[in-house]
Design an enzyme around this catalytic site. Sequence first.
Site, PDB file in Angstrom:
ATOM      1  N   ALA A   5      81.365  52.472  47.533  1.00  0.00           N
ATOM      2  CA  ALA A   5      81.279  53.939  47.559  1.00  0.00           C
ATOM      3  C   ALA A   5      82.172  54.414  48.711  1.00  0.00           C
ATOM      4  O   ALA A   5      83.007  53.655  49.214  1.00  0.00           O
ATOM      5  CB  ALA A   5      79.830  54.367  47.708  1.00  0.00           C
ATOM      6  N   VAL A   6      81.962  55.632  49.170  1.00  0.00           N
ATOM      7  CA  VAL A   6      82.915  56.226  50.108  1.00  0.00           C
ATOM      8  C   VAL A   6      83.084  55.403  51.396  1.00  0.00           C
ATOM      9  O   VAL A   6      84.207  55.191  51.878  1.00  0.00           O
ATOM     10  CB  VAL A   6      82.530  57.706  50.394  1.00  0.00           C
ATOM     11  N   VAL A  68      75.868  49.443  51.014  1.00  0.00           N
ATOM     12  CA  VAL A  68      75.148  49.994  49.862  1.00  0.00           C
ATOM     13  C   VAL A  68      74.076  50.949  50.366  1.00  0.00           C
ATOM     14  O   VAL A  68      73.803  51.018  51.571  1.00  0.00           O
ATOM     15  CB  VAL A  68      74.526  48.883  48.982  1.00  0.00           C
ATOM     16  N   LYS A  69      73.491  51.671  49.451  1.00  0.00           N
ATOM     17  CA  LYS A  69      72.478  52.660  49.813  1.00  0.00           C
ATOM     18  C   LYS A  69      71.350  51.975  50.592  1.00  0.00           C
ATOM     19  O   LYS A  69      70.901  50.884  50.212  1.00  0.00           O
ATOM     20  CB  LYS A  69      71.930  53.270  48.514  1.00  0.00           C
ATOM     21  N   ALA A  70      70.892  52.640  51.657  1.00  0.00           N
ATOM     22  CA  ALA A  70      69.819  52.045  52.467  1.00  0.00           C
ATOM     23  C   ALA A  70      68.536  51.937  51.650  1.00  0.00           C
ATOM     24  O   ALA A  70      68.311  52.717  50.732  1.00  0.00           O
ATOM     25  CB  ALA A  70      69.592  52.903  53.705  1.00  0.00           C
ATOM     26  N   SER A 122      79.030  54.973  62.406  1.00  0.00           N
ATOM     27  CA  SER A 122      79.052  56.434  62.411  1.00  0.00           C
ATOM     28  C   SER A 122      80.475  56.952  62.328  1.00  0.00           C
ATOM     29  O   SER A 122      81.400  56.316  62.827  1.00  0.00           O
ATOM     30  CB  SER A 122      78.402  56.965  63.690  1.00  0.00           C
ATOM     31  N   ASN A 180      71.880  59.604  65.532  1.00  0.00           N
ATOM     32  CA  ASN A 180      71.736  60.676  64.546  1.00  0.00           C
ATOM     33  C   ASN A 180      70.740  61.732  65.017  1.00  0.00           C
ATOM     34  O   ASN A 180      70.943  62.927  64.794  1.00  0.00           O
ATOM     35  CB  ASN A 180      71.288  60.103  63.200  1.00  0.00           C
ATOM     36  N   GLU A 183      72.443  63.827  67.368  1.00  0.00           N
ATOM     37  CA  GLU A 183      73.360  64.675  66.581  1.00  0.00           C
ATOM     38  C   GLU A 183      72.615  65.914  66.052  1.00  0.00           C
ATOM     39  O   GLU A 183      73.133  67.039  66.129  1.00  0.00           O
ATOM     40  CB  GLU A 183      73.912  63.824  65.436  1.00  0.00           C
ATOM     41  N   ARG A 280      65.136  72.671  61.008  1.00  0.00           N
ATOM     42  CA  ARG A 280      65.640  72.475  59.642  1.00  0.00           C
ATOM     43  C   ARG A 280      64.506  72.660  58.640  1.00  0.00           C
ATOM     44  O   ARG A 280      64.696  73.234  57.563  1.00  0.00           O
ATOM     45  CB  ARG A 280      66.255  71.085  59.488  1.00  0.00           C
TER      46      ARG A 280
HETATM   47  P1  NBP Z   1      75.809  55.355  48.985  1.00  0.00           P
HETATM   48  O1  NBP Z   1      74.759  55.462  50.019  1.00  0.00           O
HETATM   49  O2  NBP Z   1      76.023  56.494  48.080  1.00  0.00           O
HETATM   50  O3  NBP Z   1      75.500  54.033  48.099  1.00  0.00           O
HETATM   51  C1  NBP Z   1      76.283  53.722  46.985  1.00  0.00           C
HETATM   52  C2  NBP Z   1      76.515  52.233  46.911  1.00  0.00           C
HETATM   53  O4  NBP Z   1      75.258  51.547  46.835  1.00  0.00           O
HETATM   54  C3  NBP Z   1      77.277  51.861  45.652  1.00  0.00           C
HETATM   55  O5  NBP Z   1      78.128  50.783  45.946  1.00  0.00           O
HETATM   56  C4  NBP Z   1      76.148  51.456  44.718  1.00  0.00           C
HETATM   57  O6  NBP Z   1      76.554  50.630  43.674  1.00  0.00           O
HETATM   58  C5  NBP Z   1      75.286  50.703  45.673  1.00  0.00           C
HETATM   59  N1  NBP Z   1      73.948  50.431  45.166  1.00  0.00           N
HETATM   60  C6  NBP Z   1      72.933  51.276  44.864  1.00  0.00           C
HETATM   61 BR1  NBP Z   1      73.014  53.107  44.972  1.00  0.00          BR
HETATM   62  N2  NBP Z   1      71.829  50.670  44.432  1.00  0.00           N
HETATM   63  C7  NBP Z   1      72.159  49.358  44.444  1.00  0.00           C
HETATM   64  C8  NBP Z   1      71.442  48.197  44.109  1.00  0.00           C
HETATM   65  N3  NBP Z   1      70.164  48.272  43.712  1.00  0.00           N
HETATM   66  N4  NBP Z   1      72.063  47.013  44.224  1.00  0.00           N
HETATM   67  C9  NBP Z   1      73.344  46.935  44.643  1.00  0.00           C
HETATM   68  N5  NBP Z   1      74.082  48.017  44.989  1.00  0.00           N
HETATM   69  C10 NBP Z   1      73.494  49.205  44.885  1.00  0.00           C
HETATM   70  O7  NBP Z   1      77.220  54.931  49.623  1.00  0.00           O
HETATM   71  P2  NBP Z   1      77.932  55.471  50.967  1.00  0.00           P
HETATM   72  O8  NBP Z   1      77.865  56.953  51.085  1.00  0.00           O
HETATM   73  O9  NBP Z   1      79.250  54.779  50.991  1.00  0.00           O
HETATM   74  O10 NBP Z   1      77.034  54.876  52.144  1.00  0.00           O
HETATM   75  C11 NBP Z   1      76.794  53.481  52.290  1.00  0.00           C
HETATM   76  C12 NBP Z   1      75.827  53.298  53.438  1.00  0.00           C
HETATM   77  O11 NBP Z   1      76.430  53.815  54.631  1.00  0.00           O
HETATM   78  C13 NBP Z   1      74.505  54.068  53.284  1.00  0.00           C
HETATM   79  O12 NBP Z   1      73.475  53.332  53.875  1.00  0.00           O
HETATM   80  C14 NBP Z   1      74.747  55.331  54.051  1.00  0.00           C
HETATM   81  O13 NBP Z   1      73.537  55.920  54.505  1.00  0.00           O
HETATM   82  C15 NBP Z   1      75.603  54.818  55.198  1.00  0.00           C
HETATM   83  N6  NBP Z   1      76.474  55.808  55.825  1.00  0.00           N
HETATM   84  C16 NBP Z   1      77.080  56.770  55.082  1.00  0.00           C
HETATM   85  C17 NBP Z   1      77.918  57.693  55.693  1.00  0.00           C
HETATM   86  C18 NBP Z   1      78.621  58.760  54.892  1.00  0.00           C
HETATM   87  O14 NBP Z   1      79.248  59.640  55.510  1.00  0.00           O
HETATM   88  N7  NBP Z   1      78.579  58.717  53.563  1.00  0.00           N
HETATM   89  C19 NBP Z   1      78.123  57.625  57.070  1.00  0.00           C
HETATM   90  C20 NBP Z   1      77.531  56.606  57.799  1.00  0.00           C
HETATM   91  C21 NBP Z   1      76.700  55.706  57.165  1.00  0.00           C
HETATM   92  P3  NBP Z   1      76.922  51.268  42.249  1.00  0.00           P
HETATM   93  O15 NBP Z   1      78.330  51.724  42.355  1.00  0.00           O
HETATM   94  O16 NBP Z   1      76.732  50.148  41.313  1.00  0.00           O
HETATM   95  O17 NBP Z   1      75.957  52.403  42.002  1.00  0.00           O
END
Ligand code: NBP
Length: 475
Positions: A5-6, A68-70, A122, A180, A183, A280
């Site tokens: 993901a992103v 991956v998603k937490a 972060s 966070n 933040e 919030r």
């Molecule tokens: P997401 O939090 O949106 O997670 C999407 C990813 O998780 C995809 O690769 C998805 O696979 C995978 N996934 C899921 Br949903 N369920 C799964 C499962 N049961 N088994 C295996 N893979 C699974 O992605 P993100 O926004 O890139 O964030 C990743 C982590 O980094 C999270 O913990 C997030 O809280 C943290 N984070 C995010 C940011 C931000 O700005 N976005 C910043 C800092 C930290 P799929 O493609 O098959 O659905």
Amino acid sequence: MIGLAVMGRNLVLNMNDHGVTVAVYNRTTARVDEFLAGDAAGTSVLGAHSIEDFVALLRRPRRILLMVKAGEAVDATIDSLLPFLDPGDIVIDGGNSLFTDSIRRTRQLEAMGLHYVGCGISGGKEGARYGPSIMPGGSEAAWPHFKDIFQSIAASVDGRPCCDWVGSDGAGHYLKMVHNGIEYGDMQVLAEAYDVMHRGLGMGHRDMQKVFADWNSGPLDSYLVEITTNIMGTADDDGDPLLEKILDTASQKGTGKWTVVSSMDLGQPTTLVAEAVYARVISSLLEQRRSAAGTLVGPDSAIAGDPNEIVSDLHAAVYASKIVSYAQGFMLLDAAAAEFGWDLDFSSIAAMWRGGCIIRSRFLGELMDVYAADPDLPNILLSDFFGSAVANAQDGWRRTVARAAIAGIPVPAYSSALSFFDSYRSDRVAANLIQAQRDYFGAHTYERVDRERGEFFHTNWTGTGGNVASTNYNV
Ligand code: NBP
């Protein structure tokens, strides 16, 4: 890398830029193909369509970063990996996992001879792509195997990478959680400044933009003040300020709440973050607020006086509140270190937050220096630098809280920070009455100022309650 993901894809591209060959896998394998054909085209990134193939691409000890998603997704991914791993392999969870999950997973994987790292990252997608702040903790023996890669892709300030080893098991994710929470506090402190200027002083967005730009060239110099300045200057399609078109209900994903829950568990007064989370929550009660607005009458929100003086006082309130918030955040980290057995280096933590992350600021450089000069400092309010900064800001801070109260403008961050400050600097607070009340209605006993600590007394206040005291314990 597992998880495209992103965050995952941007970290892969960042590593690729630093000469690291990365193998990638994603549960939905179409994302692997799409990534290789798209953003990763022309790079050295290798794709796999099964966990087994993915693991086979890795050198030993294998270094596997999960983005991956937490929550359950992390456990599911670890379970799918385990059959293919060998002792000494390293699993790193870079998502926003709850620190207690990281403690559990570290124990689970270490019991199997594997290494586990819970790693806070972060900076959002920009940070991931060009330099995040990275906070790894867990199996320390794993650190030398990925230190160089992580420090090369992290942000750096004055040549020092915003990535260093934090501590054992859940320490990295705990630190990211507190980051966070802080933040949330920094954002609330700025939102209150906007409210006082806009509602209280009737200032327009150009004028507020100038104020924030001015603040960004002084001690409040930070990413969040910078983006707030830009937000003030952003117009909607019709030319009006976009900010006023945005619905006033703030969302949250839980890390602020986790920080407050942990502060309660550890008995620490992390009041500013708590107020930021509750602000919030109140904002989200939109329908109730709208109906109460027509019923509950308050004062005229216009603040009288010289606007320049009021804005100058507001700066003092923002700065002093921020100092209190960081004082509280580091008190919480100190208590967590004692509770969970982490050897946290506060100067190094401040250094990690100086760049790459959302709370990056000049302030964190000063915090780094203060802790470097005195690593055992019990509270930053007791340092010369921050102690005198609060002393200088104090009068303006108090006037701001008073003005806001008179005008009926909520400033929960400034006022709770001020109450904390006044409680913390009081050698006697009103808790003697609380103890008297507890003893009166529940025979909970009290200690006396004229006797040794640990000696408990009960008074038969009414003459009818008897002389039997309740068991004395603290939660
Ligand atoms: P997401 O939090 O949106 O997670 C999407 C990813 O998780 C995809 O690769 C998805 O696979 C995978 N996934 C899921 Br949903 N369920 C799964 C499962 N049961 N088994 C295996 N893979 C699974 O992605 P993100 O926004 O890139 O964030 C990743 C982590 O980094 C999270 O913990 C997030 O809280 C943290 N984070 C995010 C940011 C931000 O700005 N976005 C910043 C800092 C930290 P799929 O493609 O098959 O659905």
